[in-house]
Design a protein around this motif. Structure first.
Motif, PDB file in Angstrom:
ATOM      1  N   THR A 292      66.663   4.002 -34.759  1.00  0.00           N
ATOM      2  CA  THR A 292      67.639   3.054 -34.222  1.00  0.00           C
ATOM      3  C   THR A 292      68.896   2.967 -35.074  1.00  0.00           C
ATOM      4  O   THR A 292      70.007   3.224 -34.584  1.00  0.00           O
ATOM      5  N   VAL A 293      68.732   2.607 -36.343  1.00  0.00           N
ATOM      6  CA  VAL A 293      69.898   2.398 -37.192  1.00  0.00           C
ATOM      7  C   VAL A 293      70.613   3.715 -37.489  1.00  0.00           C
ATOM      8  O   VAL A 293      71.852   3.790 -37.404  1.00  0.00           O
ATOM      9  N   PRO A 295      70.771   6.740 -35.769  1.00  0.00           N
ATOM     10  CA  PRO A 295      71.599   7.216 -34.653  1.00  0.00           C
ATOM     11  C   PRO A 295      72.792   6.314 -34.357  1.00  0.00           C
ATOM     12  O   PRO A 295      73.872   6.811 -33.994  1.00  0.00           O
ATOM     13  N   ALA A 296      72.624   4.996 -34.506  1.00  0.00           N
ATOM     14  CA  ALA A 296      73.750   4.094 -34.251  1.00  0.00           C
ATOM     15  C   ALA A 296      74.868   4.313 -35.267  1.00  0.00           C
ATOM     16  O   ALA A 296      76.053   4.364 -34.897  1.00  0.00           O
ATOM     17  N   PHE A 297      74.525   4.453 -36.540  1.00  0.00           N
ATOM     18  CA  PHE A 297      75.539   4.710 -37.564  1.00  0.00           C
ATOM     19  C   PHE A 297      76.190   6.072 -37.361  1.00  0.00           C
ATOM     20  O   PHE A 297      77.410   6.217 -37.523  1.00  0.00           O
ATOM     21  N   ALA A 299      76.600   7.708 -34.522  1.00  0.00           N
ATOM     22  CA  ALA A 299      77.510   7.618 -33.380  1.00  0.00           C
ATOM     23  C   ALA A 299      78.786   6.874 -33.758  1.00  0.00           C
ATOM     24  O   ALA A 299      79.890   7.279 -33.362  1.00  0.00           O
ATOM     25  N   PHE A 300      78.646   5.796 -34.553  1.00  0.00           N
ATOM     26  CA  PHE A 300      79.833   5.041 -34.958  1.00  0.00           C
ATOM     27  C   PHE A 300      80.781   5.887 -35.796  1.00  0.00           C
ATOM     28  O   PHE A 300      81.993   5.947 -35.538  1.00  0.00           O
ATOM     29  N   ASN A 325      72.180  11.537 -39.099  1.00  0.00           N
ATOM     30  CA  ASN A 325      71.367  10.319 -39.065  1.00  0.00           C
ATOM     31  C   ASN A 325      70.934   9.874 -40.456  1.00  0.00           C
ATOM     32  O   ASN A 325      70.905   8.685 -40.761  1.00  0.00           O
TER      33      ASN A 325
END
Length: 476
Positions: A292-293, A295-297, A299-300, A325
């Protein structure tokens, strides 16, 4: 089989307790006994149970060596002439045959014919040892009971003797804890000395390249500088600093709110929810970071890099578009979330321990609640809060699962939170996973890392305890 006698021993011990209590009550009629009947019963229970348990433990520890020795002593000549490893494999298969299980390998003649015979003989030997141990335990219980029943009289100091047994049991428990710690330190020191006899300490502590491989040729990188642990220390402290940057303010501010601002009902509801995080396994935090964290970072930062490409910050944009990631920032953020309940709970207890008189004096001087928190409570609780932070740092330094799943395994000497790094604990796990040769510097390096990590965390814990003791001396 030996432990099948344990229920019988429990019944005998309970019967001894009841009988000794009844006998002490009968013999003490019309007199002024030193101890109560229940204390005489407890003394009888101890003397009945402890000798029997000692016999059972002795049989459990020494039954396997005795069985092997007796089995080997009566083995046929052909079996005794086998090599030690083959002989052990033969007896293992013989025990399997005796238990009705298949063999692990196919044996040629004459060993195939000897397997059932030796299996039955080994089974009989094991049963005999087990039966003998059980009978010995029963005899020990009976002899102990006879001894204690011969001692029961009104003047007997049963209470003092029972307390002596309890003190002895507590001493043994504390000695086990101390000896376990000494054993851990001794094993670390022994193998660390072996490692540092091959790799100089200066190269280990200040080397900038970590590649724990045994060199085959003299010109390989592994022959010089391969055991420089500086990248591991850098990665460890980088992730720890990121984690504390998250956990320290959030945990402290939540503790201040729960202690000084929240109502009783809200505090009773929120504090258990915060502390639930402390019971979550670290592997779950690792999954959260990796799935979760991370992939989110990624993408950001990739989107941010795409916005910067082609402009004045084109180089930075190109770099951000390559962020993956696994990075130190992800591991540090998730580890900080894990440490929030730790910091919050300790800080909350410390703030609540500040005497109410300090708050009342501040309010009497006309200070507001926020001014009281800032100018009175926090300075008064600062030593305890500092100790809590140091303990949280020790917890962060020793974390493994989150770093393994979120930060990677690359030993990079960097302070960039967007790079993949590794830590001391992760490398220890990597070096000791699987079949390893404990005579090589590669495997022994795990003990050097462990000793270094032990000294660092020990120092942090000692400093934290000193700070907390100073706080307690001031306000207890």
């Amino acid at each position: 089989m030996t432990w099948l006698f344990l229920p019988i021993l429990i019944v005998i011990a309970v019967a001894a307790y009841l009988a000794a209590r009844r006998l002490a009550r009968r013999r003490g009629e019309g007199q002024n006994p030193h101890s109560r009947p229940g204390q005489h019963g407890a003394y009888a229970l101890i003397w009945t149970a402890v000798p029997a348990l000692v016999v059972l433990l002795g049989v459990a520890v020494f039954s396997a060596p005795m069985e092997r020795s007796l089995t080997l002593a009566g083995a046929p000549e052909a079996v005794q002439q086998l090599e030690p490893l083959r002989r052990e494999a033969f007896f293992a298969d013989a025990r399997n045959v005796g238990a009705g299980q298949p063999t692990a390998q196919i044996w040629p003649a004459p060993y195939a014919e000897l397997l059932p015979v030796e299996g039955q003989r080994a089974k009989r030997i094991g049963q005999t040892i087990g039966l003998g141990g059980g009978v010995g335990a029963l005899l020990a219980a009976l002899l102990g009971g006879l001894f204690v029943f011969s001692q029961i009289r009104p003047a007997m100091r049963a209470r003092n003797r029972v307390e002596g047994w309890i003190i002895g049991a507590l001493f043994v428990c504390s000695a086990v804890a101390v000896l376990t710690t000494i054993g851990i330190i001794g094993s670390l020191l022994y193998d660390s000395v072996r490692f540092f006899s091959e790799i100089p300490i200066a190269n280990f502590l200040f080397g900038t390249q970590w590649s724990p491989q045994t060199a085959i040729r003299a010109d390989q990188v592994g022959s010089t500088g391969a055991f420089g642990a500086l990248p591991l220390f850098a990665g460890t402290f980088l992730i720890m600093l990121i984690a504390m940057a998250v956990a320290a303010p959030v945990g402290l501010f939540s503790a201040i709110y729960l202690s000084e601002y929240a109502g009783p009902r809200f505090r009773a509801m929120i504090k258990p929810v915060l502390e639930i995080l402390a019971g979550v396994p670290t592997v779950v935090y690792g999954f959260f970071a990796a799935l979760t964290v991370g992939p989110a970072f990624r993408a950001f930062f990739n989107d941010l890099g795409a916005m910067l490409v082609g402009g004045a910050l084109d180089g930075l944009g190109q770099y951000l578009m390559l962020v993956q990631n696994q990075m130190a920032l992800v591991a540090g953020m998730v580890m900080g979330i894990m440490l929030i309940p730790f910091v919050s709970s300790l800080s909350d207890d410390i703030i609540n321990a500040v005497p109410q008189s300090l708050r009342d004096g501040s309010y009497a001087m006309g200070a507001t609640k926020s001014e009281t928190v800032k100018r009175v409570l926090l300075p008064a609780a600062l030593p305890g809060v500092a100790g809590a932070m140091l303990l949280a740092m020790s917890r962060a330094i020793g974390e493994t699962m989150i770093v393994t799943m979120a930060a990677g395994l690359a030993a990079n000497l960097t302070l960039n939170p967007l790079d993949t790094v590794t830590t001391v604990t992760v490398q220890i796990v990597t070096l000791l996973t699987g079949d390893q040769e404990f005579n090589s510097a590669k495997t022994l390096s795990a003990f050097g890392l462990g000793l270094t990590l032990f000294l660092v965390t020990l120092t942090l814990n000692i400093v934290a305890q000193r700070i907390v003791q100073k706080y307690r001396q001031q306000y207890d």
